[in-house]
Design a protein around this motif. Structure first.
Motif, mmCIF file in Angstrom:
data_model
loop_
_atom_site.group_PDB
_atom_site.id
_atom_site.type_symbol
_atom_site.label_atom_id
_atom_site.label_comp_id
_atom_site.label_asym_id
_atom_site.label_seq_id
_atom_site.Cartn_x
_atom_site.Cartn_y
_atom_site.Cartn_z
ATOM 1 N N PHE A 82 0.835 -1.118 0.151
ATOM 2 C CA PHE A 82 0.046 0.110 0.045
ATOM 3 C C PHE A 82 0.942 1.264 0.032
ATOM 4 N N ASP A 83 0.341 2.382 -0.574
ATOM 5 C CA ASP A 83 0.979 3.699 -0.632
ATOM 6 C C ASP A 83 0.799 4.065 0.616
ATOM 7 N N PRO A 84 1.953 4.943 1.065
ATOM 8 C CA PRO A 84 1.793 5.432 2.724
ATOM 9 C C PRO A 84 0.791 6.486 2.616
ATOM 10 N N LEU A 85 0.650 7.083 1.670
ATOM 11 C CA LEU A 85 -0.599 8.145 1.754
ATOM 12 C C LEU A 85 -2.062 7.407 1.986
ATOM 13 N N PHE A 86 -2.193 6.317 1.167
ATOM 14 C CA PHE A 86 -3.401 5.781 1.185
ATOM 15 C C PHE A 86 -3.526 5.022 2.498
ATOM 16 N N LEU A 87 -2.531 4.314 2.872
ATOM 17 C CA LEU A 87 -2.473 3.744 4.163
ATOM 18 C C LEU A 87 -2.757 4.509 5.430
ATOM 19 N N THR A 88 -2.423 5.942 5.350
ATOM 20 C CA THR A 88 -2.736 6.840 6.319
ATOM 21 C C THR A 88 -3.945 7.151 6.241
ATOM 22 N N ALA A 89 -4.696 7.504 5.181
ATOM 23 C CA ALA A 89 -5.925 7.807 5.129
ATOM 24 C C ALA A 89 -6.876 6.694 5.314
ATOM 25 N N ALA A 90 -6.489 5.379 4.807
ATOM 26 C CA ALA A 90 -7.601 4.560 4.921
ATOM 27 C C ALA A 90 -7.701 4.035 6.427
ATOM 28 N N ARG A 91 -6.267 3.929 7.343
ATOM 29 C CA ARG A 91 -6.454 3.490 8.688
ATOM 30 C C ARG A 91 -7.402 4.383 9.272
ATOM 31 N N ALA A 92 -7.082 5.701 9.156
ATOM 32 C CA ALA A 92 -7.951 6.785 9.913
ATOM 33 C C ALA A 92 -9.471 6.563 9.496
ATOM 34 N N ALA A 93 -9.554 6.443 8.215
ATOM 35 C CA ALA A 93 -11.229 6.606 7.955
ATOM 36 C C ALA A 93 -11.811 5.292 8.605
ATOM 37 N N ILE A 94 -11.303 4.063 8.478
ATOM 38 C CA ILE A 94 -11.726 2.884 9.092
ATOM 39 C C ILE A 94 -12.021 3.098 10.399
ATOM 40 N N ALA A 95 -11.026 3.463 11.129
ATOM 41 C CA ALA A 95 -11.099 3.742 12.600
ATOM 42 C C ALA A 95 -12.331 4.701 12.880
ATOM 43 N N GLY A 96 -12.257 5.697 11.791
ATOM 44 C CA GLY A 96 -13.142 6.986 12.260
ATOM 45 C C GLY A 96 -14.770 6.436 12.079
ATOM 46 N N VAL A 97 -14.915 5.588 11.455
ATOM 47 C CA VAL A 97 -16.309 5.176 11.047
ATOM 48 C C VAL A 97 -16.844 4.399 12.287
ATOM 49 N N LEU A 98 -15.679 3.535 12.788
ATOM 50 C CA LEU A 98 -15.945 2.820 14.023
ATOM 51 C C LEU A 98 -16.187 3.479 15.231
ATOM 52 N N ALA A 99 -15.303 4.657 15.282
ATOM 53 C CA ALA A 99 -15.569 5.615 16.419
ATOM 54 C C ALA A 99 -16.732 6.309 16.468
ATOM 55 N N LEU A 100 -17.153 6.483 15.332
ATOM 56 C CA LEU A 100 -18.516 7.233 15.150
ATOM 57 C C LEU A 100 -19.764 6.630 15.552
ATOM 58 N N GLY A 101 -19.674 5.050 14.908
ATOM 59 C CA GLY A 101 -20.651 4.265 15.582
ATOM 60 C C GLY A 101 -20.471 4.059 17.216
ATOM 61 N N LEU A 102 -19.508 3.959 17.839
ATOM 62 C CA LEU A 102 -19.481 3.904 19.173
ATOM 63 C C LEU A 102 -20.085 5.253 19.940
ATOM 64 N N LEU A 103 -19.632 6.214 19.434
ATOM 65 C CA LEU A 103 -20.324 7.434 19.948
ATOM 66 C C LEU A 103 -21.627 7.399 19.913
ATOM 67 N N LEU A 104 -22.308 7.126 18.718
ATOM 68 C CA LEU A 104 -23.789 6.916 18.615
ATOM 69 C C LEU A 104 -24.425 5.949 19.380
ATOM 70 N N ILE A 105 -23.737 4.905 19.586
ATOM 71 C CA ILE A 105 -24.304 3.763 20.444
ATOM 72 C C ILE A 105 -24.500 4.244 21.859
ATOM 73 N N PHE A 106 -23.448 4.731 22.310
ATOM 74 C CA PHE A 106 -23.400 5.007 23.945
ATOM 75 C C PHE A 106 -23.877 6.564 23.953
ATOM 76 N N ARG A 107 -24.171 7.460 22.862
ATOM 77 C CA ARG A 107 -25.117 8.782 23.025
ATOM 78 C C ARG A 107 -23.947 9.543 23.908
ATOM 79 N N GLU A 108 -22.689 9.534 23.591
ATOM 80 C CA GLU A 108 -22.009 10.496 24.269
ATOM 81 C C GLU A 108 -22.252 11.888 23.840
ATOM 82 N N LYS A 109 -21.982 12.547 24.970
ATOM 83 C CA LYS A 109 -22.209 14.199 24.738
ATOM 84 C C LYS A 109 -21.093 14.524 23.867
ATOM 85 N N ARG A 110 -21.282 15.787 22.917
ATOM 86 C CA ARG A 110 -20.519 16.422 22.069
ATOM 87 C C ARG A 110 -19.429 17.026 22.579
#
Length: 296
Positions: A32-60
């Motif tokens: 994988f290209d380093p630029l793609f790897l950096t963006a992809a790992r953050a995007a995948i983790a970001g989607v999961l993090a968004l799901g966790l925040l919504l599930i637990f209804r964390e305050k903004r």
């Protein structure tokens, strides 16, 4: 379990998880290209993090938290992953891992600047000794040549230390996993767009090892590890728990030996014992000295 002990346990789990980051990154940049790897790992983790925040209804987070979250995102979500991925194209995993031993100093310094921590002078002495052990080990295990990868690793350590210290301060109010989750969500639109634009062509051959590396740095390095790490820093203190990072190079080298077939020398075991002694000494003097009024 006391607050300090709980912080140390959480911090150690985070360190063990992070120890696999550079070997896994080395696997991933093979295909994988380093630029793609950096963006992809953050995007995948970001989607999961968004799901966790919504599930637990964390305050903004409030508006005043956005600057801190931007600093964290720049350091641990963009800066460190990108710089290490670029470095690992020209230096080996074992060579890069030894730089991680410099993280305690970077984290402690930024902890002083950003959070007001004031450890005793002996703390800095033990920190320097521990980092010297890591530097000496690096010279023994490599050809000691300064390459572009070395400069990139130094830059990665600096931005990561800032992100760690900033995250530790913010996690005292928002919670450890909430901080890294909000930082990931803040960077998600840019990282997701970048990942889509940089997505490899269909003709690109990707090995299973590279896919494993991408999965590890996305799930563990970018999210799960920080949940434990920021909790540890918040409970045990940046200066004290931050010293556990001195152990990370040796955990990482052990994983590099298992995953990448690199040889683990007896010198590694000797250096590990020396570093552990420095960690114990630094922890003893990590608490601030009492002021004259407090002593009186």
């Amino acid at each position: 379990m006391t607050r300090e002990t709980s912080g140390l346990v959480s911090g150690l789990i985070g360190v063990i998880i992070f120890s696999g980051s550079l070997p896994a990154t080395r696997m991933a940049v093979a295909d994988f290209d380093p630029l793609f790897l950096t963006a992809a790992r953050a995007a995948i983790a970001g989607v999961l993090a968004l799901g966790l925040l919504l599930i637990f209804r964390e305050k903004r987070p409030v508006r005043g938290d956005l600057v801190s979250l931007a600093v964290i995102s720049s350091g641990v979500i963009l800066g460190f992953p990108l710089l290490t991925a670029l470095a690992l194209r020209s230096i080996t995993s074992a060579h890069s891992i030894v730089y991680i031993g410099l993280l305690p100093l970077a984290t402690a310094v930024f902890g002083v600047l950003r959070g007001g921590d004031r450890p005793r002078p002996a703390f800095w002495i033990f920190s320097l000794l521990g980092s010297s052990c890591v530097a000496g080990f690096a010279l023994m295990q490599s050809d000691a040549r300064l390459a572009s990868g070395d400069a990139l690793m130094v830059g990665a350590i600096l931005v990561c230390g800032l992100g760690y210290a900033e995250g530790a301060q913010l996690s005292r109010r928002l919670g450890g996993w909430q901080v890294i989750s909000w930082a990931l969500v803040l960077s998600l639109p840019i990282m997701l767009l970048a990942a889509l634009l940089l997505f490899p062509s269909e003709k690109t051959s990707v090995s299973g090892q590279a896919l494993f590396g991408l999965a590890y740095v996305s799930l563990f390095s970018m999210l799960i590890g920080f949940i434990f790490w920021y909790r540890g820093l918040a409970l045990g203190g940046v200066a004290s728990v931050g010293q556990l990072q001195l152990l990370q190079p040796f955990f990482g080298l052990a994983l590099a030996g298992l995953l990448l077939g690199e040889t683990v020398s007896p010198a590694m075991l000797a250096a590990t014992l020396a570093v552990i002694a420095c960690v114990v000494g630094a922890r003893r003097f990590s608490r601030p000295m009492a002021s004259p009024s407090q002593r009186g």
